[in-house]
Design an enzyme around this catalytic site. Structure first.
Site, mmCIF file in Angstrom:
data_model
loop_
_atom_site.group_PDB
_atom_site.id
_atom_site.type_symbol
_atom_site.label_atom_id
_atom_site.label_comp_id
_atom_site.label_asym_id
_atom_site.label_seq_id
_atom_site.Cartn_x
_atom_site.Cartn_y
_atom_site.Cartn_z
ATOM 1 N N CYS A 130 -6.539 -1.995 -7.051
ATOM 2 C CA CYS A 130 -5.382 -1.038 -7.563
ATOM 3 C C CYS A 130 -5.572 -0.426 -8.680
ATOM 4 C CB CYS A 130 -3.935 -1.718 -7.189
ATOM 5 S SG CYS A 130 -2.444 -0.898 -7.842
ATOM 6 N N GLY A 215 -6.340 11.176 -0.696
ATOM 7 C CA GLY A 215 -6.239 12.463 0.345
ATOM 8 C C GLY A 215 -7.706 13.002 0.091
ATOM 9 N N GLY A 241 -10.885 6.879 2.317
ATOM 10 C CA GLY A 241 -10.673 7.783 1.316
ATOM 11 C C GLY A 241 -10.787 9.071 1.728
ATOM 12 N N THR A 264 -3.517 8.722 3.570
ATOM 13 C CA THR A 264 -2.876 9.856 3.286
ATOM 14 C C THR A 264 -2.655 10.734 4.342
ATOM 15 O OG1 THR A 264 -3.179 9.380 0.966
ATOM 16 C CG2 THR A 264 -2.605 11.571 1.129
HETATM 17 C C1 FMN Z 1 1.513 5.454 -1.290
HETATM 18 C C2 FMN Z 1 0.236 4.438 -1.244
HETATM 19 C C3 FMN Z 1 0.265 3.152 -1.258
HETATM 20 C C4 FMN Z 1 -0.985 2.337 -1.301
HETATM 21 N N1 FMN Z 1 -0.539 0.965 -1.236
HETATM 22 C C5 FMN Z 1 -1.732 0.262 -1.342
HETATM 23 C C6 FMN Z 1 -1.858 -1.117 -1.327
HETATM 24 O O1 FMN Z 1 -0.847 -1.600 -1.405
HETATM 25 N N2 FMN Z 1 -3.043 -1.783 -1.334
HETATM 26 C C7 FMN Z 1 -4.269 -1.309 -1.202
HETATM 27 O O2 FMN Z 1 -5.106 -1.827 -0.916
HETATM 28 N N3 FMN Z 1 -4.612 0.254 -0.959
HETATM 29 C C8 FMN Z 1 -3.397 0.839 -1.142
HETATM 30 N N4 FMN Z 1 -3.412 2.097 -1.203
HETATM 31 C C9 FMN Z 1 -4.661 2.931 -1.089
HETATM 32 C C10 FMN Z 1 -4.904 3.167 0.412
HETATM 33 O O3 FMN Z 1 -5.234 2.124 1.119
HETATM 34 C C11 FMN Z 1 -6.377 4.089 0.485
HETATM 35 O O4 FMN Z 1 -7.468 3.219 -0.021
HETATM 36 C C12 FMN Z 1 -6.411 5.198 -0.485
HETATM 37 O O5 FMN Z 1 -5.211 5.970 -0.510
HETATM 38 C C13 FMN Z 1 -7.404 6.289 0.035
HETATM 39 O O6 FMN Z 1 -7.384 6.528 1.404
HETATM 40 P P1 FMN Z 1 -6.717 7.762 1.947
HETATM 41 O O7 FMN Z 1 -7.185 8.987 1.073
HETATM 42 O O8 FMN Z 1 -7.042 7.930 3.386
HETATM 43 O O9 FMN Z 1 -5.119 7.668 1.669
HETATM 44 C C14 FMN Z 1 -2.180 2.943 -1.256
HETATM 45 C C15 FMN Z 1 -2.283 4.542 -1.161
HETATM 46 C C16 FMN Z 1 -0.919 5.329 -1.051
HETATM 47 C C17 FMN Z 1 -1.073 6.657 -0.899
#
Ligand code: FMN
Length: 303
Positions: A130, A215, A241, A264
């Protein structure tokens, strides 16, 4: 195996397709996780859960950047004691549920992992990544010896597969991946540390100032991380990602991923995204004469 088969496996977990719901999106509640599974996700990852309840940061915690998001939620969660019921509800339809956990020490991770296993989680994902909470996440995940200790302690405590989710906010992700080599798989990547400024207030928009970008903007960063780690290790990789279309899934898989997590894009495309990507991926495999999606894993990588 039927032509165009999407069946994939991660450790002992067999997935009906490579498409998994990422942690933090519609997954703090058993019913929403179950809904995602009913709508076509092959597995879901829960919101990251810690030892005790956390309220997270005060708003604003999210900046909407169109198809991309900047968030600093602050690991808000109900605490492990209150999460048993959510896992049982999510498991209702028989697909894998992956419990995500965060902590500050190897002992805390090991404790949380054994609780998740006892609740019935089919795998445990270690949030070592995180980007915005002091003492957790990136700070833990950029220290190779701590990463090695955490993965070893957790592996010694549980039997279900252990997935280590790494941060891109490091100079050399391959060295962190090697430190996590006892894990059954790596998840690459979490969000990219970033900032947005409110020009009228003349200050960062997020209450925490820094946040994590997710995103389509981060997809090339994720694909590069998967490619580098696949080339340098023998580990199973789950890509994450910026995935929103079947082409993105194929890019990640050709860079070396066995499966992918999607977060996202749910905001833009809704729950139908899983079935739409599955349909388009099957069409692609059929048009290219590919029997089984596993054939394309690492196809773009010169080892
Ligand atoms: C609102 C939000 C909350 C998230 N909370 C977590 C979390 O609690 N634990 C975690 O490992 N990743 C968390 N992530 C990261 C996502 O799991 C992911 O790794 C990241 O958003 C990239 O993927 P994406 O572009 O498909 O969203 C969060 C992402 C978003 C947007």
């Amino acid at each position: 195996m039927p032509k165009g088969s999407l069946i994939s496996d991660i450790g002992s977990m067999q997935l009906e397709s490579p498409l998994i719901l990422a942690s933090g999106i519609l997954d703090e509640n058993g019913y929403t996780m179950r809904r995602m599974l009913e709508e076509g996700a092959a597995a879901v990852v829960t919101k990251s859960i810690g030892s005790t309840e956390r309220a997270g940061f005060t708003p604003p915690v999210v900046v909407d950047l169109g198809d991309n998001l900047l968030n600093a939620i602050g690991l808000s969660n109900p605490g492990i004691e209150h999460f048993k019921e959510e896992i049982s509800i999510a498991k209702g339809i028989g697909k894998p549920v992956i419990g995500s956990i965060f902590g500050a020490t190897a002992e805390e991770f090991a404790y949380l992992a054994s609780r998740m296993q006892s609740y019935g989680a089919d795998a445990v994902e270690l949030n070592l990544s995180c980007p915005h909470v002091k003492g957790f996440g990136s700070e833990v995940g950029s220290d190779p010896s701590l990463v090695e200790d955490i993965v070893s302690e957790v592996k010694a405590k549980i039997n279900v597969p252990v997935l280590a989710k790494l941060t891109p906010n490091v100079t050399d992700i391959v060295s962190i991946a090697k430190a996590a080599e006892k894990a059954d798989a790596l998840v690459l990547i979490n969000t990219v540390k970033a900032m947005h400024i409110d020009i009228y207030a003349r200050m960062p928009t997020l209450s925490n100032a820094y946040g994590g970008l997710s995103g389509p903007a981060i997809k090339p960063i994720g694909v590069r991380a998967v490619y580098d780690v696949y080339r340098e290790t023998e580990m199973d990789i789950i890509g994450c990602g910026g995935i929103s279309r079947f082409e993105d899934v194929l890019e990640y898989m050709m860079a070396g991923a066995r499966a992918v997590e999607i977060g996202t894009a749910l905001k833009t495309y809704g729950r139908a995204i899983f079935d739409n990507i599955k349909r388009d991926t099957i069409r692609f495999l059929e048009s290219e004469g590919i029997e089984n999606i596993e054939e394309i894993i690492g196809a773009a990588v010169k080892k």
